[in-house]
Design an enzyme around this catalytic site. Sequence first.
Site, PDB file in Angstrom:
ATOM      1  N   SER A 126      16.559 -14.425  32.087  1.00  0.00           N
ATOM      2  CA  SER A 126      15.175 -14.688  31.711  1.00  0.00           C
ATOM      3  C   SER A 126      14.290 -13.493  32.018  1.00  0.00           C
ATOM      4  O   SER A 126      14.544 -12.743  32.965  1.00  0.00           O
ATOM      5  CB  SER A 126      14.688 -15.907  32.495  1.00  0.00           C
ATOM      6  OG  SER A 126      13.289 -15.964  32.516  1.00  0.00           O
ATOM      7  N   TYR A 151      12.333 -20.243  40.204  1.00  0.00           N
ATOM      8  CA  TYR A 151      13.141 -20.177  38.966  1.00  0.00           C
ATOM      9  C   TYR A 151      13.514 -18.719  38.682  1.00  0.00           C
ATOM     10  O   TYR A 151      14.687 -18.394  38.500  1.00  0.00           O
ATOM     11  CB  TYR A 151      12.372 -20.757  37.785  1.00  0.00           C
ATOM     12  CG  TYR A 151      13.009 -20.399  36.468  1.00  0.00           C
ATOM     13  CD1 TYR A 151      12.496 -19.384  35.682  1.00  0.00           C
ATOM     14  CD2 TYR A 151      14.154 -21.050  36.044  1.00  0.00           C
ATOM     15  CE1 TYR A 151      13.106 -19.022  34.496  1.00  0.00           C
ATOM     16  CE2 TYR A 151      14.772 -20.698  34.857  1.00  0.00           C
ATOM     17  CZ  TYR A 151      14.239 -19.682  34.090  1.00  0.00           C
ATOM     18  OH  TYR A 151      14.860 -19.329  32.915  1.00  0.00           O
ATOM     19  N   LYS A 155      17.300 -16.575  38.715  1.00  0.00           N
ATOM     20  CA  LYS A 155      17.821 -15.728  37.631  1.00  0.00           C
ATOM     21  C   LYS A 155      18.130 -14.329  38.160  1.00  0.00           C
ATOM     22  O   LYS A 155      19.122 -13.704  37.794  1.00  0.00           O
ATOM     23  CB  LYS A 155      16.836 -15.672  36.458  1.00  0.00           C
ATOM     24  CG  LYS A 155      16.701 -16.989  35.702  1.00  0.00           C
ATOM     25  CD  LYS A 155      18.043 -17.447  35.109  1.00  0.00           C
ATOM     26  CE  LYS A 155      17.907 -18.740  34.346  1.00  0.00           C
ATOM     27  NZ  LYS A 155      19.208 -19.228  33.807  1.00  0.00           N
TER      28      LYS A 155
HETATM   29  C1  WQD Z   1       3.722 -20.193  28.852  1.00  0.00           C
HETATM   30  C2  WQD Z   1       2.224 -20.012  29.063  1.00  0.00           C
HETATM   31  C3  WQD Z   1       1.399 -21.242  30.939  1.00  0.00           C
HETATM   32  C4  WQD Z   1       1.828 -25.278  29.450  1.00  0.00           C
HETATM   33  C5  WQD Z   1       9.199 -20.005  30.094  1.00  0.00           C
HETATM   34  C6  WQD Z   1      10.382 -20.811  30.494  1.00  0.00           C
HETATM   35  C7  WQD Z   1      11.327 -20.017  31.341  1.00  0.00           C
HETATM   36  C8  WQD Z   1      11.564 -18.653  30.747  1.00  0.00           C
HETATM   37  C9  WQD Z   1      10.280 -17.938  30.415  1.00  0.00           C
HETATM   38  C10 WQD Z   1      13.638 -18.627  29.558  1.00  0.00           C
HETATM   39  C11 WQD Z   1       1.865 -19.859  30.537  1.00  0.00           C
HETATM   40  C12 WQD Z   1       0.755 -21.721  29.648  1.00  0.00           C
HETATM   41  C13 WQD Z   1       1.877 -23.904  29.559  1.00  0.00           C
HETATM   42  C14 WQD Z   1       0.562 -25.930  29.335  1.00  0.00           C
HETATM   43  C15 WQD Z   1      -0.514 -23.804  29.443  1.00  0.00           C
HETATM   44  N1  WQD Z   1      12.325 -18.755  29.553  1.00  0.00           N
HETATM   45  N2  WQD Z   1       0.717 -23.190  29.543  1.00  0.00           N
HETATM   46  N3  WQD Z   1      -0.562 -25.155  29.335  1.00  0.00           N
HETATM   47  O1  WQD Z   1       6.137 -20.223  32.189  1.00  0.00           O
HETATM   48  O2  WQD Z   1       6.364 -18.380  30.456  1.00  0.00           O
HETATM   49  O3  WQD Z   1       8.363 -19.758  31.194  1.00  0.00           O
HETATM   50  O4  WQD Z   1       9.565 -18.794  29.525  1.00  0.00           O
HETATM   51  O5  WQD Z   1      14.325 -18.464  30.485  1.00  0.00           O
HETATM   52  O6  WQD Z   1      12.528 -20.743  31.372  1.00  0.00           O
HETATM   53  O7  WQD Z   1       9.919 -21.907  31.240  1.00  0.00           O
HETATM   54  O8  WQD Z   1       6.590 -20.735  29.753  1.00  0.00           O
HETATM   55  O9  WQD Z   1       5.707 -22.378  28.189  1.00  0.00           O
HETATM   56  O10 WQD Z   1       5.678 -22.933  30.666  1.00  0.00           O
HETATM   57  O11 WQD Z   1       4.130 -21.203  29.779  1.00  0.00           O
HETATM   58  O12 WQD Z   1      -1.566 -23.129  29.439  1.00  0.00           O
HETATM   59  O13 WQD Z   1       0.463 -27.190  29.241  1.00  0.00           O
HETATM   60  O14 WQD Z   1       1.565 -21.210  28.616  1.00  0.00           O
HETATM   61  O15 WQD Z   1       0.458 -21.234  32.004  1.00  0.00           O
HETATM   62  O16 WQD Z   1       0.765 -18.973  30.646  1.00  0.00           O
HETATM   63  P1  WQD Z   1       6.782 -19.708  30.969  1.00  0.00           P
HETATM   64  P2  WQD Z   1       5.559 -21.919  29.591  1.00  0.00           P
END
Ligand code: WQD
Length: 351
Positions: A126, A151, A155
């Site tokens: 990741s 998390y 990784k």
């Molecule tokens: C993205 C953005 C949140 C939900 C993911 C996977 C992880 C890894 C990397 C593969 C952030 C914002 C989210 C909401 C929001 N992938 N958000 N409101 O944290 O980048 O991690 O990609 O390995 O496994 O989890 O992804 O979609 O949770 O968040 O504002 O209700 O969207 O704060 O800025 P993240 P995410």
Amino acid sequence: MKTILVTGGCGYIGSHTIVDLIEHGFHVISIDDNSCSTDIALIGIEKITGKKIKNYKVDLKDYNDTRAVFQENENIIGIIHFAAYKAVGESVEKPLSYYENNIFGLINLLKCVEEFKVPHFVFSSSCTVYGNPDFIPVTENSPIKEAESPYGATKQMGERIIKDFSFVVKNTSCILLRYFNPVGAHPSSFIGELPIGKPMNLVPAITQTAIGKLPKMFVHGNDYDTRDGSCVRDYIHVCDIANAHTLGLQYLIQQKNTSRCDVFNLGTGNGVTVLEAIKTFEKVSGVKLNYEIGNRRAGDVVAIYANNELAIEKLNWKIKYNLDTMMKTAWDWELRLKAEDDLLKQQSLLN
Ligand code: WQD
């Protein structure tokens, strides 16, 4: 028959990768304990490919049960390891379960790789291994900084474990695929993301709010140092991620030098803010999203997106889907889930 073992095969990326592997002629089996998934994905895979996938409902933390799968399938020539907990925010709240599940499972699997001499191992890593990068886009040689979440730490540890393993176990070649943000669903809408409980990732939160499963969603902060204050991510279609796994496996099979451990970034190279992602969704779906600006989320990286040139060059990877299609396929999948729920409700009313 030469077989590819996909761990987490009932999961979001695992199920899409199984479809791509089958479409490229591979025979596939799955290990998935369904702690974060259901067998619904296997039905979708069969609808798309016509193939019934055998899933071993095994917890990788149980070494004996895991080993038994290898005893029953002597011809496993490659493993693609997805099975892990993967929600950044949740990992901050439950660190021990993340370390136990993601690390113990990997170690048990690698013990079997060594004992049964599996020649190829692809690891689902990741972009969270980069932490909060000082410079973006990140390349595979960008510094591995302090992980922003447990998390991300699992990784980072997973990559180190595999590198050390591949150094001593000479007959296994490994590849680490660092995904950015996989989103969207298969164009058939037969498989897609099925978060259990309240969705933690952005796109399922958007589509569940739009369809009315959630009353509203929150943007986790708009006071970051970015072009519109919300976090920047590299959203990439899950089918592009899936195809990169097939290409990665083919790359390992073609390489002569077996004791290798290559690393590749899997992103589009485009940084998109949360608010831009929401606007794109509203454009392609025609739905005005009910969201509010909320507090920042612990563990969030401010901005990250990929330099993906190495994967394009070495794996001959071609990215097929843009952000509009990512959002459209995610929405089509949510619409299909609702249609099936409505049908089930009607049937239960008739019975
Ligand atoms: C993205 C953005 C949140 C939900 C993911 C996977 C992880 C890894 C990397 C593969 C952030 C914002 C989210 C909401 C929001 N992938 N958000 N409101 O944290 O980048 O991690 O990609 O390995 O496994 O989890 O992804 O979609 O949770 O968040 O504002 O209700 O969207 O704060 O800025 P993240 P995410």
